[in-house]
Design an enzyme around this catalytic site. Structure first.
Site, short mmCIF file in Angstrom:
data_model
loop_
_atom_site.label_atom_id
_atom_site.label_comp_id
_atom_site.label_asym_id
_atom_site.label_seq_id
_atom_site.Cartn_x
_atom_site.Cartn_y
_atom_site.Cartn_z
N GLY A 64 0.82 -1.20 0.00
CA GLY A 64 0.00 0.00 0.00
C GLY A 64 0.86 1.25 0.00
O GLY A 64 1.93 1.31 -0.61
N SER A 65 0.41 2.27 0.71
CA SER A 65 1.08 3.56 0.67
C SER A 65 2.43 3.58 1.37
O SER A 65 3.18 4.55 1.24
CB SER A 65 0.17 4.63 1.28
OG SER A 65 -0.97 4.83 0.48
N THR A 66 2.79 2.53 2.12
CA THR A 66 4.14 2.47 2.69
C THR A 66 5.18 2.34 1.60
O THR A 66 6.38 2.55 1.84
CB THR A 66 4.27 1.30 3.69
OG1 THR A 66 4.09 0.06 2.99
CG2 THR A 66 3.26 1.41 4.81
N PHE A 67 4.73 1.99 0.37
CA PHE A 67 5.64 1.83 -0.76
C PHE A 67 5.94 3.18 -1.44
O PHE A 67 6.82 3.26 -2.31
CB PHE A 67 4.99 0.88 -1.78
CG PHE A 67 5.91 0.36 -2.85
CD1 PHE A 67 6.93 -0.52 -2.56
CD2 PHE A 67 5.73 0.73 -4.18
CE1 PHE A 67 7.77 -1.01 -3.55
CE2 PHE A 67 6.55 0.23 -5.18
CZ PHE A 67 7.58 -0.63 -4.87
N LYS A 68 5.26 4.22 -1.04
CA LYS A 68 5.40 5.50 -1.73
C LYS A 68 6.79 6.11 -1.54
O LYS A 68 7.26 6.87 -2.41
CB LYS A 68 4.31 6.47 -1.26
CG LYS A 68 2.94 6.08 -1.80
CD LYS A 68 1.81 6.95 -1.25
CE LYS A 68 0.46 6.52 -1.84
NZ LYS A 68 -0.69 7.23 -1.25
#
Length: 626
Positions: free
Chosen positions: A305-309
């Site tokens: 999810g957004s932890t990959f941003k």
């Protein structure tokens, strides 16, 4: 010549005296059809300690009974007599008979173990009527902290035919029926170090199969003691904090890669497997929808999810396709052909730069950036930060995760990579997969700028395991600083997605990133009428909640990742847990309530009481689970 003859005659006389006088009893008994047997002595299994020396896997005394077919004669009759002295179920008797039939007649078969002293004594007293039966005192594995370390340590169990089939030249110890070896986890991966080497004993057995006496004994070498990097108090606290959630958490020392805690919940008691788990207990574990037997911390692979941003942002910055001040306009979606890729905020975020995109977790910003930088550069940065790498830890089924690129999809599916795949990957969805361990490594590398590698074993047999050298990542310091500022604002800016889980102690403030990964497809019709809230969905269809962080921001010491399966939003479910773990790790125990926002202190205190935890500023006399 006379002297030589004298020495020769003297030697013969001495030898005759030794045989006729010193060894007279032994040869007399041998003449009466007694025999001398050689028995292997299992060594003591090596102990496992935490980083401070506390035993987390030890040995306890075990009273057991064995039978040797060669000496027993009619084994069915002997087992029948034995069952009148100690409680033996039909299952115990059937198992013993099968072992007796398939094993060498000279091997002692364990009939019953973990007997009480009274049961053990009854058999010993009636030994003359039980040919071939021997009472023994041995050691059995014991896990004093039960479920806290179950997934990491694993457990031991009897050697199976499958275990033997995997070995070209098995240790003679493994031929001893019900000899226990590591099955999963550290116990299995460090089996050769923990097992030790066998000893031997010479026993005299009468013609009726009764053990008369022990003639000699040579002790074996015990297994090596192993010290791990984990802290038992921190591990215990996290297990209590996760409770019955289907979740995982990893705590890593940013400075050297030591894993301070690695948890998976719900857990199980490994002692059940050592003692022989019942069918009812095993079925309860396998049928639990939250999968207590699975080690989610290293085996679980989730869309990050957004932890990959942060990965996408660093890939774009390093490639020079964006600058730290560049902005994109978010109107709530990006259109690609006839398809819309939506932002989590339906009305959009308006104009956002890099810092705001992390702080508010704007999806549209990363759709745009991912298209510009391309999937191959994103995948390369992901691997650089630890995603898509299998780390060499002594745990079972460590996941490699997945940092997909164009070649991977062509090999896997025989299809070309599409722009839509890139957009999905840009927000940590689609094919991208990461384990909680990898997310902790990613956070530690962003915090330190070094390629720190996770380490679980600190020392073996008193010898320190060398620390792997952490080389610089080779990333531009200004780019790292920009990403770190965005992570700081996630937790400390009023508009940050994790502001509700901030730390107010200036010396321990954390930088982090929330994440929410979908496990179901949201149709256009559902979007038109309004996306169904997670709490209104069945548990297994809710989104996964994630949070990654490091602290303190000025001098990072620990990196933490938390994944709550089907927990909903990362800010609501995962971030509060991670914040509590960070404070516990930095304080070395429960932190004072003043580390929390004032409006939350009553709730935090109530939560501690529920978990039976006592804060350092609370009255003495309470009991702390941690």
């Amino acid at each position: 010549m006379a002297s030589v003859q004298g020495v020769f005659v003297g030697t013969l006389v001495f030898r005759m005296r030794y045989l006729q006088l010193d060894q007279a009893d032994e040869f007399r008994l041998l003449a009466e059809e007694n025999s001398i047997k050689i028995r292997l002595l299992p060594p003591a299994r090596g102990l496992i300690h935490d980083r401070k020396g506390a035993v987390i896997a030890g040995n306890e005394q075990n009273y057991r009974i064995t039978i040797t077919r060669e000496d027993a004669g009619d084994t069915d009759e002997v087992l029948s007599r034995l069952s009148q002295l100690v409680p033996l179920s039909d299952e115990d008797l059937d198992r013993a008979k099968k072992e007796i039939a398939r094993r060498s007649p000279t091997l002692p078969i364990t009939v019953a173990d973990r007997l009480s002293w009274e049961e053990f004594s009854r058999v010993a007293v009636n030994a003359p009527a039980l040919p071939g039966v021997t009472t023994e005192v041995g050691l059995s594995r014991y896990y004093p902290l039960g479920a806290d370390f179950a997934h990491m340590l694993g457990y031991v169990g009897p050697v199976s035919d499958y275990d033997l089939s995997k070995l070209d030249d098995p240790d003679p110890l493994l031929q001893i029926p019900r000899f226990q070896i590591g099955k999963i986890g550290v116990e299995a991966k460090l089996e050769s170090e923990l097992r030790g080497t066998a000893g031997t004993r010479r026993i005299e057995v009468s013609s009726t199969g009764r053990v008369m006496r022990e003639l000699g004994r040579k002790e074996g070498d015990p297994g090596a003691d192993v010290q791990l990097t984990v802290d038992r108090h921190l591990q215990n606290y996290i297990q209590a904090r996760l409770g019955e959630d289907s979740a995982a958490a990893v705590v890593m020392d940013v400075r050297n890669g030591d894993i301070l805690a690695i948890n998976s919940a719900p857990s199980f008691d490994p002692n059940l497997f050592v003692r022989g788990i019942t069918a009812v207990d095993y079925r309860a574990l396998t049928e639990n929808i939250r999968r207590p037997l699975a080690d989610k911390s290293v085996q679980g692979a989730y869309p990050p999810g957004s932890t990959f941003k942060m990965v996408v942002a660093l890939a774009a910055l390093e490639a020079g396709v964006i600058g730290t001040q560049d902005t994109f306009y978010c109107r709530g979606f990006v259109k690609l052909g006839t398809r819309r890729f939506h932002c989590w905020k339906r009305a959009g975020h308006g104009h956002v730069d890099l810092n705001e995109s992390l702080q508010q977790s704007c999806d549209v910003f990363y759709y745009e950036v991912a298209q510009r930088v391309g999937i191959d550069a994103i995948a390369a940065m992901a691997r650089r930060l630890g995603i898509g790498a299998r780390f060499d830890l002594p745990m079972s089924a460590v996941s490699e995760g997945l940092a997909p690129d164009k070649d991977w999809k062509l090999r896997k599916y025989g299809e070309d990579w599409r722009v839509g795949d890139t957009l999905n990957s840009g927000i940590g969805q689609g094919y991208v997969l990461a384990s909680p361990l990898q997310l902790a490594v990613m956070s530690a590398r962003i915090a330190s700028g070094l390629a720190v590698t996770p380490r679980l074993v600190r020392a073996i047999d008193g010898q320190d395991v060398p620390l792997p050298e952490a080389l610089p990542l080779g990333l531009n310091n200004a780019h790292l600083a920009a990403v770190r500022r965005g992570m700081f604002d996630v937790s400390n800016s009023r508009r940050g997605t994790a502001y509700g889980s901030r730390i107010v102690d200036d010396a321990m403030r954390m930088a982090g990133k929330t994440g929410t990964s979908q496990v179901r497809n949201i149709t256009a019709a559902e979007r038109a009428r309004g996306v169904t809230r997670n709490e209104d969905l069945p548990w297994e269809r809710r989104d996964h909640a994630l949070f990654v962080c490091y602290a303190p921001v000025d001098a990072p010491q620990v990196a933490v990742s938390v994944v709550v399966e089907h927990g909903g939003g990362g800010s609501a479910a995962a971030a509060p847990i991670a914040r509590d773990i960070v404070l516990q790790a930095l304080h070395g125990g429960l932190p004072p309530l003043t580390a929390y926002p004032e409006s939350q202190r009553v709730r935090i205190e109530s939560e501690r009481e529920r978990l039976n935890l006592i804060a350092p500023d609370a009255p003495k006399g309470g009991r702390s689970r941690a």
